[in-house]
Scaffold this motif. Sequence first.
Motif, PDB file in Angstrom:
ATOM      1  N   GLY A  34       3.785   8.349   0.305  1.00 28.97           N
ATOM      2  CA  GLY A  34       5.188   8.049   0.009  1.00 28.97           C
ATOM      3  C   GLY A  34       6.167   8.789   0.909  1.00 28.97           C
ATOM      4  N   THR A  35       5.751   9.173   2.138  1.00 33.56           N
ATOM      5  CA  THR A  35       6.649   9.971   2.988  1.00 33.56           C
ATOM      6  C   THR A  35       7.314   9.155   4.097  1.00 33.56           C
ATOM      7  OG1 THR A  35       4.926  10.628   4.564  1.00 33.56           O
ATOM      8  CG2 THR A  35       5.170  12.002   2.595  1.00 33.56           C
ATOM      9  N   SER A  36       7.133   7.856   4.083  1.00 29.40           N
ATOM     10  CA  SER A  36       7.760   7.030   5.125  1.00 29.40           C
ATOM     11  C   SER A  36       9.257   7.301   5.201  1.00 29.40           C
ATOM     12  CB  SER A  36       7.551   5.555   4.802  1.00 29.40           C
ATOM     13  OG  SER A  36       8.504   4.774   5.498  1.00 29.40           O
ATOM     14  N   THR A  68      -0.807  11.096   3.994  1.00 33.30           N
ATOM     15  CA  THR A  68      -2.255  10.865   3.863  1.00 33.30           C
ATOM     16  C   THR A  68      -2.857  10.396   5.188  1.00 33.30           C
ATOM     17  OG1 THR A  68      -1.922   8.550   3.251  1.00 33.30           O
ATOM     18  CG2 THR A  68      -1.958  10.159   1.441  1.00 33.30           C
ATOM     19  N   SER A 119       2.236  11.435  14.545  1.00 34.30           N
ATOM     20  CA  SER A 119       2.007  12.486  15.533  1.00 34.30           C
ATOM     21  C   SER A 119       2.174  13.849  14.865  1.00 34.30           C
ATOM     22  CB  SER A 119       3.033  12.313  16.658  1.00 34.30           C
ATOM     23  OG  SER A 119       2.758  13.223  17.666  1.00 34.30           O
ATOM     24  N   PRO A 125       0.844  -1.196   0.000  1.00 34.35           N
ATOM     25  CA  PRO A 125       0.000   0.000   0.000  1.00 34.35           C
ATOM     26  C   PRO A 125       0.880   1.249   0.000  1.00 34.35           C
ATOM     27  CG  PRO A 125      -0.637  -1.527   1.765  1.00 34.35           C
ATOM     28  CD  PRO A 125       0.672  -1.993   1.240  1.00 34.35           C
ATOM     29  N   GLY A 130       0.637   5.419   0.465  1.00 30.27           N
ATOM     30  CA  GLY A 130      -0.179   6.583   0.808  1.00 30.27           C
ATOM     31  C   GLY A 130       0.376   7.824   0.135  1.00 30.27           C
ATOM     32  N   GLN A 153       5.182  17.083   9.984  1.00 34.22           N
ATOM     33  CA  GLN A 153       5.958  17.988   9.129  1.00 34.22           C
ATOM     34  C   GLN A 153       5.838  17.587   7.654  1.00 34.22           C
ATOM     35  OE1 GLN A 153      10.242  18.223   9.543  1.00 34.22           O
ATOM     36  NE2 GLN A 153      10.022  20.383  10.059  1.00 34.22           N
ATOM     37  N   SER A 154       5.397  16.349   7.411  1.00 36.55           N
ATOM     38  CA  SER A 154       5.216  15.849   6.045  1.00 36.55           C
ATOM     39  C   SER A 154       3.811  16.148   5.521  1.00 36.55           C
ATOM     40  CB  SER A 154       5.407  14.328   6.058  1.00 36.55           C
ATOM     41  OG  SER A 154       4.499  13.755   7.001  1.00 36.55           O
ATOM     42  N   THR A 214       0.742   4.253  10.595  1.00 40.11           N
ATOM     43  CA  THR A 214       2.094   4.450  11.148  1.00 40.11           C
ATOM     44  C   THR A 214       2.050   5.116  12.523  1.00 40.11           C
ATOM     45  OG1 THR A 214       2.339   6.615  10.105  1.00 40.11           O
ATOM     46  CG2 THR A 214       3.165   4.725   8.855  1.00 40.11           C
TER      47      THR A 214
HETATM   48  C1  FAD Z   1       9.985  15.503   5.803  1.00 37.93           C
HETATM   49  C2  FAD Z   1       9.220  14.526   6.628  1.00 37.93           C
HETATM   50  C3  FAD Z   1       8.666  14.943   7.830  1.00 37.93           C
HETATM   51  C4  FAD Z   1       7.948  14.037   8.617  1.00 37.93           C
HETATM   52  N1  FAD Z   1       7.377  14.489   9.767  1.00 37.93           N
HETATM   53  C5  FAD Z   1       6.610  13.654  10.505  1.00 37.93           C
HETATM   54  C6  FAD Z   1       5.958  14.114  11.681  1.00 37.93           C
HETATM   55  O1  FAD Z   1       6.047  15.287  12.039  1.00 37.93           O
HETATM   56  N2  FAD Z   1       5.214  13.221  12.383  1.00 37.93           N
HETATM   57  C7  FAD Z   1       5.070  11.926  11.985  1.00 37.93           C
HETATM   58  O2  FAD Z   1       4.359  11.177  12.634  1.00 37.93           O
HETATM   59  N3  FAD Z   1       5.701  11.460  10.886  1.00 37.93           N
HETATM   60  C8  FAD Z   1       6.445  12.287  10.138  1.00 37.93           C
HETATM   61  N4  FAD Z   1       7.072  11.823   8.998  1.00 37.93           N
HETATM   62  C9  FAD Z   1       6.939  10.411   8.622  1.00 37.93           C
HETATM   63  C10 FAD Z   1       5.736  10.123   7.671  1.00 37.93           C
HETATM   64  O3  FAD Z   1       5.276  11.304   7.077  1.00 37.93           O
HETATM   65  C11 FAD Z   1       4.609   9.459   8.409  1.00 37.93           C
HETATM   66  O4  FAD Z   1       5.007   8.156   8.775  1.00 37.93           O
HETATM   67  C12 FAD Z   1       3.283   9.385   7.639  1.00 37.93           C
HETATM   68  O5  FAD Z   1       2.277   8.966   8.523  1.00 37.93           O
HETATM   69  C13 FAD Z   1       3.308   8.469   6.433  1.00 37.93           C
HETATM   70  O6  FAD Z   1       2.122   8.711   5.692  1.00 37.93           O
HETATM   71  P1  FAD Z   1       2.049   8.436   4.118  1.00 37.93           P
HETATM   72  O7  FAD Z   1       0.649   8.703   3.701  1.00 37.93           O
HETATM   73  O8  FAD Z   1       3.091   9.174   3.404  1.00 37.93           O
HETATM   74  O9  FAD Z   1       2.308   6.884   4.059  1.00 37.93           O
HETATM   75  P2  FAD Z   1       3.375   6.092   3.185  1.00 37.93           P
HETATM   76  O10 FAD Z   1       4.730   6.593   3.471  1.00 37.93           O
HETATM   77  O11 FAD Z   1       2.955   6.047   1.776  1.00 37.93           O
HETATM   78  O12 FAD Z   1       3.212   4.636   3.811  1.00 37.93           O
HETATM   79  C14 FAD Z   1       3.612   4.363   5.108  1.00 37.93           C
HETATM   80  C15 FAD Z   1       3.140   2.954   5.498  1.00 37.93           C
HETATM   81  O13 FAD Z   1       1.734   2.930   5.558  1.00 37.93           O
HETATM   82  C16 FAD Z   1       1.163   1.966   4.664  1.00 37.93           C
HETATM   83  N5  FAD Z   1      -0.073   2.578   4.176  1.00 37.93           N
HETATM   84  C17 FAD Z   1      -0.254   3.834   3.692  1.00 37.93           C
HETATM   85  N6  FAD Z   1      -1.570   4.048   3.476  1.00 37.93           N
HETATM   86  C18 FAD Z   1      -2.221   2.924   3.827  1.00 37.93           C
HETATM   87  C19 FAD Z   1      -3.592   2.527   3.861  1.00 37.93           C
HETATM   88  N7  FAD Z   1      -4.584   3.352   3.488  1.00 37.93           N
HETATM   89  N8  FAD Z   1      -3.905   1.271   4.286  1.00 37.93           N
HETATM   90  C20 FAD Z   1      -2.939   0.423   4.695  1.00 37.93           C
HETATM   91  N9  FAD Z   1      -1.628   0.734   4.690  1.00 37.93           N
HETATM   92  C21 FAD Z   1      -1.276   1.973   4.262  1.00 37.93           C
HETATM   93  C22 FAD Z   1       2.236   1.730   3.629  1.00 37.93           C
HETATM   94  O14 FAD Z   1       2.174   0.453   3.068  1.00 37.93           O
HETATM   95  C23 FAD Z   1       3.503   1.882   4.476  1.00 37.93           C
HETATM   96  O15 FAD Z   1       3.736   0.680   5.160  1.00 37.93           O
HETATM   97  C24 FAD Z   1       7.806  12.696   8.196  1.00 37.93           C
HETATM   98  C25 FAD Z   1       8.366  12.300   6.982  1.00 37.93           C
HETATM   99  C26 FAD Z   1       9.061  13.197   6.209  1.00 37.93           C
HETATM  100  C27 FAD Z   1       9.637  12.754   4.903  1.00 37.93           C
END
Ligand code: FAD
Length: 536
Positions: free
Chosen positions: A121-123, A191, A201, A117, A119, A185-186, A198
Amino acid sequence: MRRWNGWGDEQIESRLPAGAQNMLESLVGCPAPQQSVHRQEVTVRVPGSRVDAAGATVSTDPGDRLDHAHGQSFPDWVAVRCGTISRFPDAVAWPESESRLEEVLAFADRNRMIVVPYGGGTSVVGHLDVPESDAPVLSLSLQRLNQFLEFEPENRLATFGAGVSGPDLEAALRSKGYTLGHYPQSFEYSTLGGWVVTRSSGQQSRYFGRIEELFAGGAAITPRGSLEFPPYPASAAGPDLRQIFLGSEGRLGILSRATVRVRELPETDNIYGVFFPTWEAGVSAVRELAAADLPLSMIRLSNPRETMTNLVLAGHETEIAWLKKYLRFRGCYDDASCMLLLGMIGPRKMVAAGRKGARKIIRRYRGVPVGRPMGRAWQKNRFLAPYLRNTLWDRGYAVDTLETAVTWDRVNEAMQDIERVISGALEDKGEKVHVFTHLSHVYTSGSSIYTTYLFRIADSPEETMARWQTIKAAASRAIIANGGTISHQHGVGVDHKPYLSAEKGALGMDMLRNICTHMDPDQRMNPGKLVDTGGS
Ligand SMILES: Cc1cc2nc3c(=O)[nH]c(=O)nc-3n(C[C@H](O)[C@H](O)[C@H](O)COP(=O)(O)OP(=O)(O)OC[C@H]3O[C@@H](n4cnc5c(N)ncnc54)[C@H](O)[C@@H]3O)c2cc1C
């Protein structure tokens, strides 16, 4: 347009002030500027897809597959910037409804595909790594499953497709006078579904709550069938299944829809700057602030090295020189003072009363309030800081962050230990590391510790990775040795997996593995993340 090989919108460039360049050269040395590979060079190396996509609404276009082959972890950055990325999904799908999502999952099932999956892409911990496997891999993007489905003002609930991004979600709620208030911050790209799975916070979680408090219910599609999570305000009906999905990292199925607890837009939402003469004074003050009954949205205390680094990175040399002069006059000296950003939120009268209460505590620890300008600058640039990573990389500096949370009795020692092992980690290689920390989320019982480190990029991607691995392993061991959690907010993914058993224990790890294998018997949902279950 989103940058293909770094952070953020390609139109936004972050400037490195001359003073900051000089500071970094003196702290870690003069680096060699980096030439990143071009997108075309990488795209032509994407191998042929292993699935027959004829008749299916999935893409096997090499560009789409490259864009979904990574997140934002340090290894991802090295692989993409240096062109060493070697594993790509075989296809990408963007279902726009739950019924289309089910069709896509049926397609994946027929083709015995692994599903990752995707979302926003910010992991930052390898959640999106494409597994090495004989089975073809489908990257399942949730980005078109982003509809605003239901708004229930009387219940203070709103329901969205799980792929909605932070800005779209907030714009929809703000148009009705409401907010979720979840600002990692992302925020620009991450999403709602990603936040939930994840356990993310937001910067103002002190007031709005972490995602586990905001996630009221929703729906998931799993290899075993569908799950509904009704948005009960509270329930004593056994273990909470929402809690099992929170932090599941794509291992149990797809969160397709999420209902969140929303609030009316606050009347006041201000951030104030305060300086303390020492770290000890700052920590004592924030511990008391956290325990006081005040309308606080954020308590963020930088240690002296981070305070110094942030002031230099801010540029504005004349204003900063005046500020330092004033602070020295008030007893806060350059090499020891600590900056606090204090967020106050809520009805105007309550905030005014809260400020009085906060001032009393701040005065007791010889804190020097500097008003709102720093807070305003922080609010304006709150999502821009990560853009600096692009600029630093081009100049030859690698940057990464790590985080944990510990109880108050361990905060100082844990922070010092983590910084000590990081700063000495590359001594054998004759390299220096600049490291600095802030307490980013402060609770009554303890605090998160958020550490940033910077070192020179090496001549080869292998050596850059070796440097990062050495630092990351030393810091992770220090976190565990100091009784910290391996992640306060970024999750487990691949990078934190080796350290998870230290906090879950053998039986706890068994429980997690059993839940994964029960929900996903063929081990095709994002295998290799969170826990090892013997899948690909
Ligand atoms: C610059 C930067 C700053 C950040 N700051 C913070 C912060 O302040 N706080 C914080 O908590 N995190 C932060 N992060 C980390 C990241 O943004 C978080 O972990 C965020 O929750 C990931 O969301 P995403 O939608 O990008 O998920 P993705 O990175 O696309 O996916 C993360 C994981 O979730 C799974 N996934 C995604 N969507 C679904 C769905 N609908 N159903 C099932 N599985 C799914 C994916 O398979 C993957 O395992 C930051 C990252 C960056 C790059």
